[in-house]
Structure formats: structure tokens, C-alpha cells
Design a protein around this motif. Sequence first.
Motif, PDB file in Angstrom:
ATOM      1  N   LYS A 158       1.075  -1.256  -0.001  1.00  6.34           N
ATOM      2  CA  LYS A 158      -0.126   0.239   0.032  1.00  6.34           C
ATOM      3  C   LYS A 158       0.848   1.350  -0.109  1.00  6.34           C
ATOM      4  CE  LYS A 158      -4.718  -0.938   0.698  1.00  6.34           C
ATOM      5  NZ  LYS A 158      -5.717   0.166  -0.422  1.00  6.34           N
ATOM      6  N   LYS A 202      -4.449   6.783 -11.694  1.00  8.41           N
ATOM      7  CA  LYS A 202      -6.289   7.139 -10.794  1.00  8.41           C
ATOM      8  C   LYS A 202      -6.377   5.825 -10.569  1.00  8.41           C
ATOM      9  CE  LYS A 202      -8.466  10.503 -14.976  1.00  8.41           C
ATOM     10  NZ  LYS A 202      -8.627  10.490 -15.930  1.00  8.41           N
ATOM     11  N   GLU A 203      -5.684   4.465 -11.319  1.00  5.66           N
ATOM     12  CA  GLU A 203      -5.806   2.905 -11.089  1.00  5.66           C
ATOM     13  C   GLU A 203      -5.454   2.912  -9.853  1.00  5.66           C
ATOM     14  OE1 GLU A 203      -5.565   0.476 -14.760  1.00  5.66           O
ATOM     15  OE2 GLU A 203      -5.410  -1.226 -13.396  1.00  5.66           O
ATOM     16  N   GLY A 255      -4.255   5.335  -7.449  1.00  6.53           N
ATOM     17  CA  GLY A 255      -4.553   6.343  -6.489  1.00  6.53           C
ATOM     18  C   GLY A 255      -4.625   5.557  -5.070  1.00  6.53           C
ATOM     19  N   PRO A 256      -5.633   4.822  -5.294  1.00 10.40           N
ATOM     20  CA  PRO A 256      -6.284   4.190  -3.818  1.00 10.40           C
ATOM     21  C   PRO A 256      -6.002   3.071  -2.817  1.00 10.40           C
ATOM     22  CG  PRO A 256      -8.240   4.224  -6.552  1.00 10.40           C
ATOM     23  CD  PRO A 256      -6.742   5.077  -6.658  1.00 10.40           C
ATOM     24  N   SER A 257      -4.577   2.751  -3.910  1.00 10.26           N
ATOM     25  CA  SER A 257      -3.341   1.872  -3.151  1.00 10.26           C
ATOM     26  C   SER A 257      -2.611   2.745  -2.876  1.00 10.26           C
ATOM     27  CB  SER A 257      -3.144   0.513  -4.165  1.00 10.26           C
ATOM     28  OG  SER A 257      -3.994   0.072  -4.862  1.00 10.26           O
ATOM     29  N   ASN A 258      -2.939   3.887  -2.639  1.00  3.57           N
ATOM     30  CA  ASN A 258      -1.771   4.658  -2.455  1.00  3.57           C
ATOM     31  C   ASN A 258      -0.418   4.538  -3.198  1.00  3.57           C
ATOM     32  OD1 ASN A 258      -0.170   6.812  -0.067  1.00  3.57           O
ATOM     33  ND2 ASN A 258       0.602   5.132   0.471  1.00  3.57           N
TER      34      ASN A 258
END
Length: 237
Positions: free
Chosen positions: A124, A162-163, A165-168
Motif C-alpha cells: 500500500k 488513477k488506477e 491512487g487508491p492503493s497509495n
Amino acid sequence: MKIVLITGASRGIGRAIAKKLAESGYMVIANYNKSEEEAKELLKINNIEIYKADVTKREEVHKMVEYIISKYGKIDVLINNAGIDEYKLFTDITDEDWNKMINTNLYSVFCTTQEIVKYMIHEKFGCIINISSVWGIVGGSLETHYSASKAGINGLTKSLAKELGPSNIRVNAIAPGVIETDMNKNLTQDELKDLEYQTPLGKIGEPEDIAKCAKWLVEDNFTTGQVISPNGGWIIT
Ligand code: NAD
């Protein structure tokens, strides 16, 4: 300690980034392909180890990544720097020229990033910096295949930001202007003077200029999906 892999790091921009990050306390794995002697010189600096791999070959990239993971357990920062350029009339570019350019400059970014991202997602955490070019933004005459490969990098950078980002994981590109390295050794003194004249800051760049930008991006935590162009004001979009 943060673990950094830099591709094509034996000379030029990659070497300057390797030196700057190692001197700032990062553990740097400096990838090289052919320039063994220059790569070995880097071993004089603390916190650098070198690893030979051709980044256009999936098996070699896979082995390099597995080696780093088995030794250090993670890769925090990936800098996709390896690249080639070529000046040719569009009508003279062969399929072989095209494929070599796209494989070296764009496929290598896809392949190396894909091999590493799964480990970053697990942690992460991650920072990916792709070395693009001003020609990927505005296009360079006589450098169609080079410009296409670098524009591809810019598109990949934005999508992946974008893909992931949610995984930091942050993904950015640096698109340098003219930097004094072997890549520009064919330019004459007159051409260099002319470029300086066309640049608002009145100079062409040094590898250190790009290394400073890379270090800033590595240490930032809110910038992602950006194509940053240190170019002395030569290209302002
Ligand atoms: P350089 O030629 O000194 O460095 C390129 C490095 O990539 C070399 O060490 C080379 O051996 C390595 N490389 C090439 N193919 C490889 C492969 N298959 N596997 C592993 N390594 C490989 O030039 P540089 O100026 O330091 O270029 C670094 C990056 O900066 C490139 O991506 C280039 O396109 C980009 N860039 C350079 C300039 C400039 O003006 N110098 C401007 C914009 C972008």
C-alpha cells in the motif's frame, strides 16, 4: 530504508538520480544494460548496487525484480529512465526502427512497472516516475517514433495514477527539455548555443536538474498523474 530501482542508470540522467537518492539515504539499485564499466563506477557511492538487465526483455526484468524482492522485501520507488532516441525523416523510419523505439521507451515502462506494481499494492505504498520528454508533449520534427513513445508514457502515467491512487501509489512523469548527456552529443556547439538562446532561462539543463525534480517527486505525497517538464521555459504549454 526506502528501496529504489532506476532503469538505465549507468550514465546521464539515470546516474544523476541514482547518485542524488543514494546520497540522500535511499538504497538504490541501478539497472544497466551495456555500460558495465560506467555502472561499476557507481559502486564507489554508498547505498548503490548495480544490476544488469535489458529492460525490453520480460524474463530479465522479472529476474531483476525477484532478486530485489528476495533481498530487500519491497520496492518503494521505481524510476523508468532507460531510453533511446533517433533522428530520422518519418518516411525513412523502418518497422525495425519503430519497434526498437517503442520496445525500449514504452514497452519497458509497461513491463517493468507491471512486474513491480503487485508488490507496491501489497505494501500500500509506492512512487513511480517515468522519464518522458518535452517531445511527448509538443512533438519533435524528425523524432516521430521517439515523440510517440514519450506521448505513450504520458498517457500511461495518467491512467495508472488513477488506477493506483487508491492503493497509495503515485505515478508521475518528468518530461525534460534539452539536458546535457550522451543523448545530445550529436548536437554541434552552434546548435547548443541556438537552443540556449531560445530558452528563457538562457541555458540547457544538466542531469542534476532532473535529479532534483525526481527527489522532490519521491518525497512529495500529494502529486500524482502529472507530467512535469523542467525545461528552462523552452516549452511552455
Ligand atoms: P543516455 O543515453 O545517457 O541514457 C540512457 C540510458 O538508458 C543509457 O544508460 C542506456 O544504456 C540505457 N538503456 C537503453 N536501452 C536500455 C535497455 N534496453 N535496458 C536497460 N538500459 C537501457 O541519455 P539520457 O539523456 O540520460 O536519457 C535518460 C532518459 O531521459 C531517456 O528516457 C531519455 O529519453 C530521457 N530524456 C533525455 C533528454 C536529454 O536531453 N538528454 C531529454 C528528454 C528526455
